[in-house]
Design an enzyme around this catalytic site. Sequence first.
Site, PDB file in Angstrom:
ATOM      1  N   ARG A  25       0.771   5.998   4.493  1.00 29.18           N
ATOM      2  CA  ARG A  25      -0.272   6.275   5.477  1.00 29.18           C
ATOM      3  C   ARG A  25       0.191   6.772   6.744  1.00 29.18           C
ATOM      4  O   ARG A  25       1.298   7.303   7.126  1.00 29.18           O
ATOM      5  CB  ARG A  25      -0.362   4.627   5.778  1.00 29.18           C
ATOM      6  N   HIS A  28       1.033  -1.256   0.163  1.00 30.44           N
ATOM      7  CA  HIS A  28      -0.166  -0.022  -0.158  1.00 30.44           C
ATOM      8  C   HIS A  28       0.897   1.304  -0.045  1.00 30.44           C
ATOM      9  O   HIS A  28       2.016   1.176   0.220  1.00 30.44           O
ATOM     10  CB  HIS A  28      -0.852   0.070   1.145  1.00 30.44           C
TER      11      HIS A  28
END
Length: 415
Positions: A35, A32
């Site tokens: 974050r 991913h």
Amino acid sequence: MESCFLIFPLLFAFSLASGERTLKFVTVLYRHGDRSPVKAYPTDPYQESDWPQGFGQLSQEGMRQHFELGNFLRKRYTGFLSEDYERHEIFIRSTDVDRTLMSAEANLAGLFPPNGSEVFRKDLKWQPIPVHTVPEDKEKLLLFPLEDCPRYKQLMNETEKSDIFLNMTDTYKDFIEMVRNKTGLIKASIETIWSVHDTLFCEAKHGMQPPPWVTPNVMEKLGVLKNFGFQIMFGVYKRKEKCRLQGGLLLEQIIKNISAAAAPDSKQEVKMIVYSAHDTTILALQEAMNVFNGLQPPYASCHLIELYQEENGSFSVEMFYRNDSSVPEPYAVSLPGCSQRCPLEDFLNLTHEVIPQDWKRECQISKEATDTEVIIGLAVCGCLLFLLILLLFVVLCHQKEQMAGYSNVINESDS
């Protein structure tokens, strides 16, 4: 450390067919994007309320990173994938986590911008594309380490008693104690200190001022301990056995997909399978193939496994790792014992020893644990059967009492 990362920069020019070979199938595994931290330490001046969407959520920078990666994949596989989204050609699976699901969606926005009839709003350069997932408690393919494996826990306990682990602990003993005091953590160790580095790293990336005790030297030492913590998960000690219990499961599935694409007269329509996951997922897979470089995979890093059919009809596998978006092309990855263009048969043979034959048995999951649902079901059925017999007994007794007190009454009008 047993594993090594045999990679080197390669100027890679992709084409569908060069006259000698044809790309047949691609596996894409990526982490991913950027974050927020997954948690804060007790004395952290920044808590969950300081982050727009709370802990562990994809940031706008993370969205941009994956949109860019999607653009990269689009350019790399031009001529292999259709220009427009074709549902039979690509399958996307993500862990059931907000940041990986959102990363997959941002990635697809860059990979398949809508064209022609795909446009359903003229002011929106995006189209919905399905991303598949399973609940976290059912995830056995992309979320590592798998905790429900007693043998793996035993191996990690043994790792903590190994010389390399004890030497590392002794070397950084005073530093770890300092971090424990400064952060307010009740328990700080090599296995848990990665979270301190992660939190401070995220805060620095988003312009938050660190506490006075967090100097560049402190961050450097935290980084060393963090990377060592990643290495011991699947390597350092009994690497092959750890990998059979962890990343070998993902490698097994990838090999099944590749083998299906390489099967004689294969009718497989899927050309690309994409996995949206985590740093530990990439780490688990790379350790299983013995190509991990010892460094935490960065945000939006991407491991590619490409299957080619050669001119003579044989198949070969090539791997690439993109861990730096500033470099035009990804790094080529060589499986130890094979060339970068690895014959499929050799690829299968070299990875065979880390593929589990019976995962539950190798994990030493007890029969009682695996049969829990069956036992519960039998117990419930037993109780229901007992109640049914009891009810039947009561009914029979009641009928017997009625028969004993019965007398025939003649209707007077009939007489």
